[in-house]
Motif scaffolding. Structure first.
Motif, PDB file in Angstrom:
ATOM      1  N   LEU A  42      17.319  30.386  51.473  1.00 32.76           N
ATOM      2  CA  LEU A  42      18.175  29.261  51.828  1.00 32.76           C
ATOM      3  C   LEU A  42      17.492  28.356  52.845  1.00 32.76           C
ATOM      4  N   ALA A  43      16.715  28.933  53.752  1.00 29.62           N
ATOM      5  CA  ALA A  43      15.990  28.117  54.728  1.00 29.62           C
ATOM      6  C   ALA A  43      15.041  27.153  54.025  1.00 29.62           C
ATOM      7  N   HIS A  44      14.331  27.652  53.014  1.00 32.11           N
ATOM      8  CA  HIS A  44      13.428  26.791  52.248  1.00 32.11           C
ATOM      9  C   HIS A  44      14.205  25.689  51.531  1.00 32.11           C
ATOM     10  N   ILE A  45      15.348  26.043  50.970  1.00 30.80           N
ATOM     11  CA  ILE A  45      16.140  25.053  50.239  1.00 30.80           C
ATOM     12  C   ILE A  45      16.653  23.965  51.169  1.00 30.80           C
ATOM     13  N   GLN A  46      17.166  24.347  52.344  1.00 30.36           N
ATOM     14  CA  GLN A  46      17.698  23.349  53.274  1.00 30.36           C
ATOM     15  C   GLN A  46      16.590  22.430  53.796  1.00 30.36           C
ATOM     16  N   ARG A  47      15.432  22.980  54.066  1.00 28.17           N
ATOM     17  CA  ARG A  47      14.321  22.129  54.508  1.00 28.17           C
ATOM     18  C   ARG A  47      13.893  21.173  53.392  1.00 28.17           C
ATOM     19  N   SER A  48      13.945  21.666  52.160  1.00 26.71           N
ATOM     20  CA  SER A  48      13.583  20.815  51.029  1.00 26.71           C
ATOM     21  C   SER A  48      14.634  19.727  50.809  1.00 26.71           C
ATOM     22  N   LEU A  49      15.912  20.084  50.956  1.00 26.07           N
ATOM     23  CA  LEU A  49      16.971  19.081  50.840  1.00 26.07           C
ATOM     24  C   LEU A  49      16.839  18.031  51.934  1.00 26.07           C
ATOM     25  N   ARG A  50      16.457  18.459  53.114  1.00 24.64           N
ATOM     26  CA  ARG A  50      16.258  17.513  54.218  1.00 24.64           C
ATOM     27  C   ARG A  50      15.122  16.541  53.896  1.00 24.64           C
ATOM     28  N   ARG A  51      14.042  17.059  53.320  1.00 23.82           N
ATOM     29  CA  ARG A  51      12.935  16.173  52.969  1.00 23.82           C
ATOM     30  C   ARG A  51      13.350  15.191  51.871  1.00 23.82           C
ATOM     31  N   GLN A  64      23.779  16.600  56.636  1.00 27.81           N
ATOM     32  CA  GLN A  64      24.253  17.898  56.166  1.00 27.81           C
ATOM     33  C   GLN A  64      23.148  18.950  56.227  1.00 27.81           C
ATOM     34  N   ALA A  65      21.947  18.574  55.789  1.00 21.40           N
ATOM     35  CA  ALA A  65      20.833  19.527  55.798  1.00 21.40           C
ATOM     36  C   ALA A  65      20.424  19.874  57.230  1.00 21.40           C
ATOM     37  N   CYS A  66      20.408  18.873  58.114  1.00 19.27           N
ATOM     38  CA  CYS A  66      20.028  19.125  59.503  1.00 19.27           C
ATOM     39  C   CYS A  66      21.020  20.064  60.180  1.00 19.27           C
ATOM     40  N   VAL A  67      22.305  19.837  59.986  1.00 22.20           N
ATOM     41  CA  VAL A  67      23.313  20.704  60.588  1.00 22.20           C
ATOM     42  C   VAL A  67      23.170  22.128  60.060  1.00 22.20           C
ATOM     43  N   ALA A  68      22.937  22.273  58.762  1.00 22.36           N
ATOM     44  CA  ALA A  68      22.755  23.613  58.185  1.00 22.36           C
ATOM     45  C   ALA A  68      21.560  24.322  58.799  1.00 22.36           C
ATOM     46  N   LEU A  69      20.530  23.575  59.175  1.00 22.14           N
ATOM     47  CA  LEU A  69      19.321  24.170  59.741  1.00 22.14           C
ATOM     48  C   LEU A  69      19.480  24.575  61.205  1.00 22.14           C
ATOM     49  N   LEU A  70      20.635  24.336  61.795  1.00 21.36           N
ATOM     50  CA  LEU A  70      20.884  24.785  63.164  1.00 21.36           C
ATOM     51  C   LEU A  70      21.251  26.269  63.224  1.00 21.36           C
ATOM     52  N   SER A  71      21.539  26.872  62.076  1.00 19.64           N
ATOM     53  CA  SER A  71      21.926  28.278  62.039  1.00 19.64           C
ATOM     54  C   SER A  71      20.755  29.182  62.423  1.00 19.64           C
TER      55      SER A  71
END
Length: 242
Positions: A42-51, A64-71
């Motif tokens: 999921l970390a890879h997916i969120q970073r990819s969505l952010r890009r 949305q992606a940035c907030v998810a990456l705060l976990s």
């Protein structure tokens, strides 16, 4: 197997710079990975969505992606600090403790961005409990909000708002925040802290006083954490559980 193939296709689209297609495939598998708690993937997916959001200039999906990456489940503390710095730059908030954010393609927000936090994201959770199940008309009741963090970094909202089924309970929680600050400062003999801080991986207890002004049931619905000042603000919407 289906999710694995979808992730492989999303990666191929990303590498070929077809960001719209990559975003589509990553988005389809994101909820499933959250449900299964496959945090590394999921970390890879969120970073990819952010890009993808950056390349497509989509500020809503970027937030949305940035907030998810705060976990703390998907980011280390330094990684989350960098992401938080980028978020705060969009609401014109400067945190000296955070690294300076890189240049952003997005201008500061001109209207509030509303983001609902989902339980599967492992970010924040909040429970609400009344001290007494019922009170007489005109009596004061105490509501305790227990705010638990699964963030990798501390978070300092500019303000907190409570939304409830009754208008007399809904509103800004500045009084509860001031009371908490006074209680925290009292043992040390200092002045009340100027702002609220939710510790990384910790929890806060807020006491809200409510005077029953009408007959009926009043139920708290959600807690809103505001970063920045309206209209340049990010509002994190957190459903309450009993």
């Amino acid at each position: 197997m289906i999710y694995f193939l979808a992730a492989q296709m999303a990666d191929e689209y990303l590498h070929s710079r077809r960001f719209d297609m990559a975003r589509r495939f990553y988005g389809k598998i994101c909820r499933a990975y959250q449900r299964e708690r496959w945090w590394r993937a999921l970390a890879h997916i969120q970073r990819s969505l952010r890009r993808c959001a950056l390349e497509l200039r989509d500020v809503s999906e970027y937030l949305q992606a940035c907030v998810a990456l705060l976990s703390r489940e998907v980011s280390s503390a330094p990684e989350a600090e960098a992401v938080l710095g980028e978020l705060l730059a969009l609401v014109r908030v400067s945190e000296p403790a955070l690294p300076p954010p890189p240049p952003s393609p997005f201008l500061p927000l001109s209207s509030p961005a509303l983001l609902e936090l989902l339980p599967g994201q492992a970010l924040l959770s909040c429970t609400a409990e009344w001290a007494l199940p019922r009170v007489s008309l005109g009596e004061e009741a105490s509501l305790t909000l227990r705010l638990a963090s699964s963030l990798a970094v501390p978070l300092s909202p500019s303000s907190l708002r409570l939304a409830a089924s009754g208008a007399d309970l809904s509103g800004d929680l500045s009084a509860a925040v001031a009371k908490l600050a006074a209680q925290s400062a009292a043992p040390h003999g200092g002045e009340a802290a100027p702002r609220l801080c939710i510790p990384a991986g910790g929890e806060l207890l807020l006491e809200v006083s409510h005077s029953a002004g009408a007959v009926g049931t009043v139920a708290p619905k959600q807690l809103e954490l505001v970063l920045g000042e309206t209209p340049c603000a990010i509002v994190l919407i957190l459903p309450l559980s009993a």
